[in-house]
Motif scaffolding. Structure first.
Motif, PDB file in Angstrom:
ATOM      1  N   ARG A  86     -34.969  32.473 -30.318  1.00  0.00           N
ATOM      2  CA  ARG A  86     -35.786  33.648 -30.050  1.00  0.00           C
ATOM      3  C   ARG A  86     -37.142  33.203 -29.519  1.00  0.00           C
ATOM      4  NH1 ARG A  86     -33.412  37.393 -34.405  1.00  0.00           N
ATOM      5  NH2 ARG A  86     -31.638  36.128 -35.101  1.00  0.00           N
ATOM      6  N   SER A  87     -37.816  34.089 -28.845  1.00  0.00           N
ATOM      7  CA  SER A  87     -39.096  33.732 -28.225  1.00  0.00           C
ATOM      8  C   SER A  87     -40.119  34.822 -28.507  1.00  0.00           C
ATOM      9  CB  SER A  87     -38.940  33.531 -26.711  1.00  0.00           C
ATOM     10  OG  SER A  87     -38.481  34.717 -26.098  1.00  0.00           O
ATOM     11  N   GLU A  88     -41.355  34.370 -28.654  1.00  0.00           N
ATOM     12  CA  GLU A  88     -42.501  35.257 -28.835  1.00  0.00           C
ATOM     13  C   GLU A  88     -43.576  34.836 -27.842  1.00  0.00           C
ATOM     14  OE1 GLU A  88     -42.990  37.856 -30.732  1.00  0.00           O
ATOM     15  OE2 GLU A  88     -41.095  37.808 -31.830  1.00  0.00           O
ATOM     16  N   SER A  89     -44.015  35.774 -27.023  1.00  0.00           N
ATOM     17  CA  SER A  89     -45.050  35.502 -26.030  1.00  0.00           C
ATOM     18  C   SER A  89     -46.387  35.999 -26.550  1.00  0.00           C
ATOM     19  CB  SER A  89     -44.709  36.183 -24.698  1.00  0.00           C
ATOM     20  OG  SER A  89     -45.683  35.902 -23.723  1.00  0.00           O
ATOM     21  N   ILE A  90     -47.388  35.128 -26.498  1.00  0.00           N
ATOM     22  CA  ILE A  90     -48.737  35.468 -26.960  1.00  0.00           C
ATOM     23  C   ILE A  90     -49.702  35.248 -25.796  1.00  0.00           C
ATOM     24  CG2 ILE A  90     -50.558  34.865 -28.606  1.00  0.00           C
ATOM     25  CD1 ILE A  90     -48.409  34.048 -30.552  1.00  0.00           C
ATOM     26  N   PRO A  91     -50.511  36.248 -25.434  1.00  0.00           N
ATOM     27  CA  PRO A  91     -50.728  37.529 -26.113  1.00  0.00           C
ATOM     28  C   PRO A  91     -49.678  38.577 -25.840  1.00  0.00           C
ATOM     29  CG  PRO A  91     -52.145  37.382 -24.213  1.00  0.00           C
ATOM     30  CD  PRO A  91     -51.437  36.063 -24.308  1.00  0.00           C
ATOM     31  N   GLY A  92     -48.740  38.360 -24.934  1.00  0.00           N
ATOM     32  CA  GLY A  92     -47.684  39.336 -24.693  1.00  0.00           C
ATOM     33  C   GLY A  92     -48.017  40.364 -23.634  1.00  0.00           C
ATOM     34  N   THR A  93     -49.279  40.481 -23.248  1.00  0.00           N
ATOM     35  CA  THR A  93     -49.709  41.406 -22.202  1.00  0.00           C
ATOM     36  C   THR A  93     -50.623  40.657 -21.229  1.00  0.00           C
ATOM     37  OG1 THR A  93     -51.577  42.132 -23.564  1.00  0.00           O
ATOM     38  CG2 THR A  93     -49.541  43.391 -23.761  1.00  0.00           C
ATOM     39  N   ASP A  94     -51.235  41.407 -20.306  1.00  0.00           N
ATOM     40  CA  ASP A  94     -52.113  40.793 -19.318  1.00  0.00           C
ATOM     41  C   ASP A  94     -53.551  40.641 -19.806  1.00  0.00           C
ATOM     42  OD1 ASP A  94     -50.003  40.664 -17.570  1.00  0.00           O
ATOM     43  OD2 ASP A  94     -50.416  42.602 -16.651  1.00  0.00           O
ATOM     44  N   GLU A  95     -53.807  40.997 -21.038  1.00  0.00           N
ATOM     45  CA  GLU A  95     -55.169  40.886 -21.554  1.00  0.00           C
ATOM     46  C   GLU A  95     -55.545  39.427 -21.785  1.00  0.00           C
ATOM     47  OE1 GLU A  95     -53.963  41.554 -26.266  1.00  0.00           O
ATOM     48  OE2 GLU A  95     -55.284  42.951 -25.206  1.00  0.00           O
ATOM     49  N   GLU A  96     -56.856  39.181 -21.859  1.00  0.00           N
ATOM     50  CA  GLU A  96     -57.347  37.825 -22.055  1.00  0.00           C
ATOM     51  C   GLU A  96     -57.174  37.391 -23.511  1.00  0.00           C
ATOM     52  OE1 GLU A  96     -60.841  36.561 -19.011  1.00  0.00           O
ATOM     53  OE2 GLU A  96     -61.407  37.944 -20.592  1.00  0.00           O
ATOM     54  N   LYS A  97     -56.870  36.130 -23.694  1.00  0.00           N
ATOM     55  CA  LYS A  97     -56.820  35.508 -25.018  1.00  0.00           C
ATOM     56  C   LYS A  97     -57.743  34.286 -24.955  1.00  0.00           C
ATOM     57  CE  LYS A  97     -54.654  36.345 -28.128  1.00  0.00           C
ATOM     58  NZ  LYS A  97     -54.950  37.098 -29.360  1.00  0.00           N
ATOM     59  N   LEU A  98     -59.020  34.505 -25.274  1.00  0.00           N
ATOM     60  CA  LEU A  98     -60.025  33.464 -25.159  1.00  0.00           C
ATOM     61  C   LEU A  98     -60.017  32.601 -26.415  1.00  0.00           C
ATOM     62  CD1 LEU A  98     -62.980  35.516 -23.609  1.00  0.00           C
ATOM     63  CD2 LEU A  98     -61.271  34.114 -22.446  1.00  0.00           C
ATOM     64  N   ILE A  99     -59.968  31.285 -26.209  1.00  0.00           N
ATOM     65  CA  ILE A  99     -59.941  30.320 -27.299  1.00  0.00           C
ATOM     66  C   ILE A  99     -61.052  29.304 -27.058  1.00  0.00           C
ATOM     67  CG2 ILE A  99     -58.540  28.591 -28.489  1.00  0.00           C
ATOM     68  CD1 ILE A  99     -56.073  30.108 -27.685  1.00  0.00           C
ATOM     69  N   LEU A 100     -61.744  28.924 -28.120  1.00  0.00           N
ATOM     70  CA  LEU A 100     -62.869  28.004 -28.035  1.00  0.00           C
ATOM     71  C   LEU A 100     -62.371  26.566 -28.038  1.00  0.00           C
ATOM     72  CD1 LEU A 100     -65.999  28.064 -27.996  1.00  0.00           C
ATOM     73  CD2 LEU A 100     -65.903  27.692 -30.485  1.00  0.00           C
ATOM     74  N   THR A 101     -62.853  25.755 -27.071  1.00  0.00           N
ATOM     75  CA  THR A 101     -62.465  24.354 -26.983  1.00  0.00           C
ATOM     76  C   THR A 101     -63.420  23.477 -27.789  1.00  0.00           C
ATOM     77  OG1 THR A 101     -63.768  24.051 -24.974  1.00  0.00           O
ATOM     78  CG2 THR A 101     -61.486  24.763 -24.707  1.00  0.00           C
ATOM     79  N   GLY A 102     -63.151  22.181 -27.789  1.00  0.00           N
ATOM     80  CA  GLY A 102     -63.963  21.260 -28.570  1.00  0.00           C
ATOM     81  C   GLY A 102     -65.362  21.069 -28.034  1.00  0.00           C
ATOM     82  N   ASP A 103     -65.591  21.294 -26.730  1.00  0.00           N
ATOM     83  CA  ASP A 103     -66.928  21.144 -26.155  1.00  0.00           C
ATOM     84  C   ASP A 103     -67.630  22.497 -25.991  1.00  0.00           C
ATOM     85  OD1 ASP A 103     -65.164  22.044 -24.305  1.00  0.00           O
ATOM     86  OD2 ASP A 103     -65.730  20.638 -22.731  1.00  0.00           O
ATOM     87  N   GLN A 104     -67.283  23.464 -26.849  1.00  0.00           N
ATOM     88  CA  GLN A 104     -67.948  24.761 -26.915  1.00  0.00           C
ATOM     89  C   GLN A 104     -67.788  25.576 -25.631  1.00  0.00           C
ATOM     90  OE1 GLN A 104     -69.266  25.663 -29.910  1.00  0.00           O
ATOM     91  NE2 GLN A 104     -68.470  23.685 -30.584  1.00  0.00           N
TER      92      GLN A 104
END
Length: 382
Positions: free
Chosen positions: A163-181
């Motif tokens: 089975r598969s789950e897509s995140i975020p699943g839509t066209d909206e942004e999913k912003l994630i913070l990296t190690g260099d801010q």
């Protein structure tokens, strides 16, 4: 219309006590040659016999019928010849016994057979519950037997299906913070299957939603360990995917979710929309720099290959020189002088009675300049 009118007229005469077929009101309407009673009883009904009413017993005369009697003894299929009510009866067995108990027993046997025997496919498992609530046991692939429904309820699930789950699943942004801010817009796909069907069905209230939340937490923790350049360029994707899978499996095993995470696939890593143009410029500059570096490396490799080839040729000549030094020395001298003098306009001659230096190229140029060009004749001059 004439036939219907005559029929209505006869019905009206019958209701009035008159004979619709003629004759005297008190007559019996018998056959030809018979004489009707001249002194009928006062209480006896008058009128002819009604062919639509059932006959009476004995010599009691029949009374005339009215319209209610006609339609009361007549159904859709014609005159009723017996009592009212449905006349359907179940077939009887030998000795007048009813087949109803046998039919009930056959239905019960079919119900027991259908709800007690379960065929489970090789990629499936079944959960057995008491009255649809309390867990009983798990069915393995093959032929299995249980109590009939609703005493035991069986639910079969494909445990090998990926089975598969897509995140975020839509066209909206999913912003994630990296190690260099820095922020990165990241989307990814989770592949998983059921490892323990009992835990998957009864341990968590919503297993799919739990998987999504655990995946998001693991992804944020893994991206925070990488810098933005490695995430955008794809150099750190494989490491991020492996760390997310390991973190997810550890958390889900602690929850006893009964889920096996098969893999994580990062589909998109883009900068935020507000700074896309700046990131494009930086990316173009980086690509140009990489192109220049690659060109320099290619040139260095060509020069190195040429030097290595010259060294190999020199080694071969040196081996020949060791075998015949004098011959090799003269050959080297001639070849060297030939390669040098072939690229200069000066000619040097070392011999007695000859000028050491002759500007032969200059003399040739002067002779060509003093020589007049040949005359060109045209057809008219001929």
């Amino acid at each position: 219309m004439n036939i219907l009118g005559g029929f209505q007229k006869r019905i009206a005469l019958a209701m009035a006590g008159k004979s619709p077929w003629g004759g005297k009101p008190g007559g019996s309407g018998g056959k030809d040659g018979e004489t009707p009673d001249e002194t009928p009883a006062e209480d006896s009904p008058r009128g002819p016999r009604n062919p639509w009413l059932p006959g009476g017993g004995g010599d009691e005369p029949r009374r005339s019928a009215n319209i209610e009697d006609i339609f009361k003894h007549r159904g859709p299929e014609g005159p009723r010849r017996g009592g009212g009510g449905p006349r359907f009866r179940l077939p009887e067995g030998p000795g007048g016994r009813s087949w109803f108990p046998l039919a009930i027993a056959a239905i019960a046997a079919i119900w027991l057979f259908v709800t007690s025997i379960h065929q489970v496919a090789p990629r499936e498992q079944g959960i057995v519950t008491w009255l649809g609530g309390k867990y009983s046991h798990t069915l393995s692939p093959g032929l299995n037997f249980t109590f009939p429904w609703p005493i035991q309820v069986v639910e079969i699930e494909n445990v090998s299906q990926i089975r598969s789950e897509s995140i975020p699943g839509t066209d909206e942004e999913k912003l994630i913070l990296t190690g260099d801010q820095n922020l990165v817009d990241l989307s990814y796909l989770i592949r998983w299957n059921i490892k323990d069907l009992k835990q998957f069905r009864f341990q968590l209230a919503d297993p799919e939603e739990t998987i999504r939340e655990v995946a998001e937490a693991a992804m944020r923790a893994s991206v925070a360990e990488q810098e933005l350049d490695s995430v955008l360029s794809g150099a750190g994707r494989a490491e991020i995917e492996e760390r997310v899978r390991t973190r997810m499996q550890t958390i889900l095993d602690a929850y006893r979710a009964g889920v096996a995470v098969q893999g994580i696939e990062i589909e998109k890593t883009d900068p935020p929309v507000e700074v896309v143009e700046a990131f494009k410029d930086v990316s173009a500059a980086q690509q140009d720099a990489e192109t220049a570096v690659n060109s320099a490396r290619a040139y260095a490799q060509r020069v190195l290959a040429r030097a290595q080839g010259d060294a190999a040729a020199f080694d071969q000549i040196y081996e020949e020189y060791r075998l015949a030094p004098q011959v090799t020395r003269q050959r080297l001298y001639y070849e060297t002088m030939e390669s040098v003098l072939s690229q200069t306009d000066k000619t040097i001659i070392e011999a007695e009675g000859v000028t050491p230096y002759l500007p032969l190229p200059e003399v040739q140029r002067r002779s060509r300049a003093s020589t007049p060009p040949p005359a060109v004749t045209t057809p008219e001059g001929q």
